[in-house]
Design a protein around this motif. Sequence first.
Motif, short mmCIF file in Angstrom:
data_model
loop_
_atom_site.label_atom_id
_atom_site.label_comp_id
_atom_site.label_asym_id
_atom_site.label_seq_id
_atom_site.Cartn_x
_atom_site.Cartn_y
_atom_site.Cartn_z
N HIS A 241 -5.85 6.80 16.84
CA HIS A 241 -5.07 6.65 16.05
C HIS A 241 -3.67 6.88 15.98
CE1 HIS A 241 -8.60 5.44 13.43
NE2 HIS A 241 -9.33 6.61 13.94
N THR B 261 -5.55 4.62 10.42
CA THR B 261 -4.58 4.72 11.33
C THR B 261 -3.19 5.24 10.75
OG1 THR B 261 -5.64 3.42 12.82
CG2 THR B 261 -3.10 3.68 13.28
N ARG B 262 -3.03 4.19 9.76
CA ARG B 262 -1.75 4.50 9.02
C ARG B 262 -1.46 5.95 8.30
NH1 ARG B 262 0.20 0.75 3.96
NH2 ARG B 262 2.23 2.17 3.52
N GLN C 188 -10.98 5.66 3.80
CA GLN C 188 -10.59 4.28 3.85
C GLN C 188 -10.27 3.76 5.28
OE1 GLN C 188 -7.12 5.08 1.18
NE2 GLN C 188 -7.71 3.42 -0.23
N PRO C 189 -11.41 3.14 5.85
CA PRO C 189 -11.30 3.05 7.19
C PRO C 189 -10.15 2.14 7.57
CG PRO C 189 -13.48 2.29 6.16
CD PRO C 189 -12.91 3.05 5.35
N GLU C 190 -9.89 1.06 6.89
CA GLU C 190 -8.84 0.22 7.26
C GLU C 190 -7.45 0.62 7.18
OE1 GLU C 190 -10.50 0.54 4.55
OE2 GLU C 190 -9.54 -0.28 2.69
N HIS C 191 -7.21 2.08 6.64
CA HIS C 191 -6.09 2.67 6.66
C HIS C 191 -6.08 4.02 7.35
CE1 HIS C 191 -4.88 0.04 3.59
NE2 HIS C 191 -5.51 0.29 2.73
N TRP D 107 0.91 -1.21 -0.10
CA TRP D 107 0.02 0.01 0.04
C TRP D 107 0.97 1.30 0.15
CZ3 TRP D 107 -5.10 0.00 -1.10
CH2 TRP D 107 -5.75 -1.25 -0.82
#
Length: 327
Positions: free
Chosen positions: A213, A168-169, A163-166, A121
């Motif tokens: 996050h 934090t990143r 992009q909820p899955e990202h 990613w």
Amino acid sequence: MPRLAVHLGGALAALVLAAGAAIGQAPAPAPAQAALPPNELGRVMVLEYHKIDQPEARWTRTPENFRRDLQRLWDKGYRTIALGDFLAGKVALPAGTTPVVLTFDDSSPGQFRLVERGGQWVVDPECGVGILEAFARDHPGFGRAATFYVLPGADPPNRLFNQPEHATRKLQHLAQNGYEIGNHTLWHANLSKYGEAEVRRQIVQAQEWVQRHVPGYVLRTLALPHGAYPKQLEWAVSGSVDGKSYRNDAIMMVAGGAAPSPFARALDPYRLPRIQAVDADFGHWLQHFDQRPEQRFVSDGDPAVITVPRGRAGEVRPGLSQKVVER
Ligand SMILES: [Zn+2]
């Protein structure tokens, strides 16, 4: 309820862009600002982006136009500085250059998108962060300071870049790479419509949700949704709710033109004006400073000295550590 409709619903302006330089054309002559004398009481543009997406619209800048904005700024001698440095009066830029502050409101998807490339990613080169980072790499000295006024609790697509899955990143990427994350309330609340308790809750919860996050991250500035102040300014400035406190060093408006110099008595950090980064507003101010370069902040190259035009030392705000010199 989280709603952006009003915010995004302004009259659409047809935006006609000046044609860019043709491929193969000789580079433009050296910009005129090389000759500009220092004036650290000049004004500074704080640019306000919303969507980076297709097509160009009242609240949307295309990737191509965002890239062109950065190029125009670079060509005219502008360099990015962090909002925190602006507020602290820390301008460490080469002599003859002008600071510009970049801000992005509403955490829409095109501002910061990750894409999968070869199983990894990576930052989408066509999103706001990707464009800014590539431009900064290709133009050493431009910098890539920017503040992102995110919405941690908004409905999609404005919840933390969608992009909820990202999430934090992305927030950690911002925090760890010199960007600033700012408070835009939990879900874009119009603060003029609420009482004290809800105003404070909106601000403190935005910070709490970001801290899920990025543990410990403190939001230091607030961009007012819709530009609407609460009934009492102090509600937005600082306070605490259920033992959790917040403090905003600056409150950003949605309009108002170029900001006063960070060294000027005229600077009111709780009413910091911004310029909307669409052609009508941004183009106007670029041209304004081309035609009236004496109004523009121009660095003297020495962070320890504030150089001002003759007779204007009295306009420098008190309490700064730098030496003031009239030229
Ligand atoms: Zn907004």
